[in-house]
Scaffold this motif. Structure first.
Motif, mmCIF file in Angstrom:
data_model
loop_
_atom_site.group_PDB
_atom_site.id
_atom_site.type_symbol
_atom_site.label_atom_id
_atom_site.label_comp_id
_atom_site.label_asym_id
_atom_site.label_seq_id
_atom_site.Cartn_x
_atom_site.Cartn_y
_atom_site.Cartn_z
ATOM 1 N N PHE A 127 0.831 -1.209 0.000
ATOM 2 C CA PHE A 127 0.000 0.000 0.000
ATOM 3 C C PHE A 127 0.866 1.259 0.000
ATOM 4 O O PHE A 127 0.599 2.183 0.752
ATOM 5 C CB PHE A 127 -0.864 0.041 1.270
ATOM 6 C CG PHE A 127 -2.088 -0.816 1.244
ATOM 7 C CD1 PHE A 127 -3.204 -0.455 0.516
ATOM 8 C CD2 PHE A 127 -2.133 -1.991 1.987
ATOM 9 C CE1 PHE A 127 -4.361 -1.236 0.517
ATOM 10 C CE2 PHE A 127 -3.267 -2.773 2.002
ATOM 11 C CZ PHE A 127 -4.387 -2.403 1.269
ATOM 12 N N ASP A 128 1.944 1.261 -0.764
ATOM 13 C CA ASP A 128 2.786 2.471 -0.787
ATOM 14 C C ASP A 128 2.216 3.454 -1.787
ATOM 15 O O ASP A 128 2.788 3.732 -2.835
ATOM 16 C CB ASP A 128 4.229 2.118 -1.157
ATOM 17 C CG ASP A 128 4.918 1.373 -0.038
ATOM 18 O OD1 ASP A 128 4.495 1.517 1.117
ATOM 19 O OD2 ASP A 128 5.875 0.640 -0.321
ATOM 20 N N ILE A 129 1.071 3.971 -1.412
ATOM 21 C CA ILE A 129 0.328 4.821 -2.335
ATOM 22 C C ILE A 129 0.165 6.186 -1.690
ATOM 23 O O ILE A 129 0.299 6.328 -0.488
ATOM 24 C CB ILE A 129 -1.051 4.219 -2.640
ATOM 25 C CG1 ILE A 129 -1.648 3.733 -1.322
ATOM 26 C CG2 ILE A 129 -0.956 3.108 -3.666
ATOM 27 C CD1 ILE A 129 -2.958 3.097 -1.440
ATOM 28 N N TYR A 130 -0.138 7.164 -2.507
ATOM 29 C CA TYR A 130 -0.170 8.520 -1.987
ATOM 30 C C TYR A 130 -1.581 9.096 -2.045
ATOM 31 O O TYR A 130 -2.540 8.370 -2.324
ATOM 32 C CB TYR A 130 0.832 9.370 -2.762
ATOM 33 C CG TYR A 130 2.255 8.940 -2.454
ATOM 34 C CD1 TYR A 130 2.915 9.440 -1.349
ATOM 35 C CD2 TYR A 130 2.906 7.999 -3.256
ATOM 36 C CE1 TYR A 130 4.205 9.039 -1.041
ATOM 37 C CE2 TYR A 130 4.196 7.592 -2.959
ATOM 38 C CZ TYR A 130 4.848 8.118 -1.849
ATOM 39 O OH TYR A 130 6.121 7.718 -1.550
ATOM 40 N N GLU A 140 -4.578 8.223 -4.588
ATOM 41 C CA GLU A 140 -5.085 6.868 -4.475
ATOM 42 C C GLU A 140 -5.692 6.650 -3.093
ATOM 43 O O GLU A 140 -6.761 6.055 -2.941
ATOM 44 C CB GLU A 140 -3.972 5.845 -4.691
ATOM 45 C CG GLU A 140 -3.257 5.946 -6.029
ATOM 46 C CD GLU A 140 -2.015 6.815 -5.993
ATOM 47 O OE1 GLU A 140 -1.991 7.788 -5.204
ATOM 48 O OE2 GLU A 140 -1.078 6.526 -6.751
ATOM 49 N N PHE A 141 -5.005 7.157 -2.073
ATOM 50 C CA PHE A 141 -5.449 6.888 -0.712
ATOM 51 C C PHE A 141 -6.753 7.628 -0.405
ATOM 52 O O PHE A 141 -7.518 7.234 0.465
ATOM 53 C CB PHE A 141 -4.366 7.284 0.292
ATOM 54 C CG PHE A 141 -4.623 6.732 1.664
ATOM 55 C CD1 PHE A 141 -4.706 5.355 1.862
ATOM 56 C CD2 PHE A 141 -4.813 7.569 2.751
ATOM 57 C CE1 PHE A 141 -4.961 4.838 3.121
ATOM 58 C CE2 PHE A 141 -5.059 7.051 4.016
ATOM 59 C CZ PHE A 141 -5.128 5.686 4.194
ATOM 60 N N ARG A 196 -8.950 3.245 0.874
ATOM 61 C CA ARG A 196 -8.863 3.555 2.302
ATOM 62 C C ARG A 196 -9.537 2.442 3.121
ATOM 63 O O ARG A 196 -9.001 2.001 4.138
ATOM 64 C CB ARG A 196 -9.585 4.880 2.550
ATOM 65 C CG ARG A 196 -9.030 5.646 3.741
ATOM 66 C CD ARG A 196 -10.008 6.737 4.106
ATOM 67 N NE ARG A 196 -9.904 7.885 3.248
ATOM 68 C CZ ARG A 196 -9.136 8.944 3.530
ATOM 69 N NH1 ARG A 196 -8.383 8.946 4.591
ATOM 70 N NH2 ARG A 196 -9.127 9.979 2.741
ATOM 71 N N HIS A 203 -1.574 4.472 7.067
ATOM 72 C CA HIS A 203 -2.153 5.303 5.999
ATOM 73 C C HIS A 203 -1.271 5.281 4.759
ATOM 74 O O HIS A 203 -0.163 4.733 4.789
ATOM 75 C CB HIS A 203 -2.355 6.744 6.494
ATOM 76 C CG HIS A 203 -1.112 7.363 7.045
ATOM 77 N ND1 HIS A 203 -0.133 7.894 6.255
ATOM 78 C CD2 HIS A 203 -0.681 7.502 8.324
ATOM 79 C CE1 HIS A 203 0.848 8.349 7.013
ATOM 80 N NE2 HIS A 203 0.549 8.119 8.266
ATOM 81 N N GLY A 204 -1.751 5.886 3.690
ATOM 82 C CA GLY A 204 -1.013 5.879 2.431
ATOM 83 C C GLY A 204 0.260 6.710 2.514
ATOM 84 O O GLY A 204 0.408 7.562 3.387
#
Ligand code: FES
Ligand SMILES: [Fe+2]
Length: 417
Positions: free
Chosen positions: A221-224, A227-228, A234, A259-260
């Protein structure tokens, strides 16, 4: 000998000052030999470095070596079972003593004139010297060494900075992973054709993950923000966090990054050069493997696969991702202004048997591929940065905050008087 580095030469200080806030670093900071020498003195010989895993040298006489810039280090298990480190340099005329990456020795015998040192580092024989040599003054020069949770750290500083903070944090965070009860399933050495700072900058953002790491992003889930911000993502992450959290909070396996976006690191304002956190994997991924299924028996104290992924890192040369069944670490050592050596480690439970409990061809690809993708990026970035056409561009505040934090951490270390 003073612990304080001499003030940086005015021309190097001026070079550092050319970095514009909010941007990457100017070209010279990735290619200057004079600056590289100062980095070795201030950062690489000033702090603590990850050297290897204690399980690599389980018995008295087992050793491993590493070279930091032009400084070869010998790490070995002494006769009393303690991990010691020495300058890997003969006290006679300076020849490098141990030349292998690792091995076992009864005593340390210099290949040049056979001066012989005990496993405690004492000079015990120098046959042929008739001048009444004071052996007690010619032991191997010691290097500070510490072991925490199975990780060996060394410091080349005369008086190293405090280690207690890392010790406390890593001991607690790493206990369930069981690095001290692990087997090294594989090591791989990579030569990255770039400055070590580009390797860290690459490591500190996942802005590049979607274009460059197609399989990594399936698991993580290395998203920003964009996306988050989506409810679906979420909720997915929250559900994984809640499931894992409720199971293991009491066992020290709690999810701390929920969290992202990458966890903030390093923190130059609080002088935080080490960090550990645990986050969840995407549903359907029990581990960081290509298909998400386990590739080895559970490690450490893990009660089942639902433990997310442990991430630990320390400046300037270590990171690790620990899944339920295996862990993958990286040790950086600088080898020139445009060259960085990276050793990759794959660890499994100490009882796991290759070919029976795990297959390397299933375990290695996920991170080997991700590593190679990153080293390729770093190589091409160095080429671009070396060009007269390079000008540092703006960093994304939302996706590259850790690159900015790394640059500020670096500048702070370099300017420290
Ligand atoms: S240099 Fe080591 S014995 Fe002479
Ligand atoms: Fe990457």
């Amino acid at each position: 000998m003073s612990d304080r580095p001499a003030p940086l030469a005015p021309e190097l200080d001026a070079l550092l000052a050319t970095r514009r806030e909010g941007c990457g670093m100017p070209r010279a900071l990735y290619q200057s030999d004079a600056l590289y020498e100062e980095e070795l003195a201030r950062i690489w010989r000033g702090g603590w470095l990850f050297a290897g895993f204690a399980v690599e040298i389980p018995n008295a006489g087992d050793f491993l070596t590493l070279t930091v810039g032009a400084t070869p280090i010998l790490v070995l298990r002494d006769d009393g079972g303690a991990v010691r480190a020495f300058h890997n340099v003969c006290r006679h005329r300076g020849t490098q003593l141990c030349r292998k990456d690792s091995g076992h020795l009864r005593a340390i015998v210099c290949p040049y004139h056979s001066w012989t040192y005990s496993r405690q580092g004492d000079l015990i024989a120098c046959q042929g010297m008739h001048e009444g040599v004071d052996k007690s003054a010619l032991g191997l020069k010691p290097v500070h060494a510490e072991v925490v949770a199975g990780l060996i750290y060394i410091s080349l500083a005369p008086t190293p900075p405090a280690f207690d903070g890392l010790r406390a944090r890593f001991a607690a965070a790493a206990r369930p992973q069981g690095f001290d009860r692990a087997r090294i399933a594989k090591t791989m050495d990579y030569e990255v054709e770039s400055n070590w700072k580009l390797v860290w900058e690459n490591n500190r953002e996942c802005y590049h993950c979607t274009p460059c790491h197609p399989q990594y992003v399936k698991a993580n889930f290395d998203i920003y923000e964009e996306e988050f911000a989506s409810d679906a993502i979420r909720q997915k992450m929250a559900a994984s966090v809640a499931r894992t959290q409720s199971k293991w909070a009491a066992q020290g396996i709690s999810i701390t990054h929920t969290h992202g976006g990458l966890a903030p690191f390093p923190d130059p304002d609080r002088d935080l050069w080490y960090a550990a956190d645990r986050t969840v994997l995407v549903d359907g991924f029990e581990t960081e493997s290509t298909d998400g299924t386990r590739v080895a028996p559970l490690m450490g104290d893990y009660p089942d696969a639902d433990v997310g992924v442990l991430r630990m890192r320390s400046m300037p040369n270590f990171w690790v991702h620990g899944s339920c069944d295996h862990a993958v670490a990286a040790r950086l050592t600088p080898a020139g202004a445009r060259r960085t050596r990276v050793r990759g480690y794959w660890l499994v439970h100490q009882d796991a048997r290759e070919g029976v409990d795990y297959q390397l061809d299933r375990m290695l690809p996920f991170w080997h591929l991700t590593n190679e993708q990153d080293w390729e990026i770093c190589k091409w970035q160095q080429k671009g940065v070396d060009s007269s056409g390079y000008e540092p561009g703006p960093l994304s505040q939302r996706k590259e905050y850790n690159v900015d934090a790394f640059i500020r951490w670096y500048l702070k270390q370099m300017r420290r008087a």
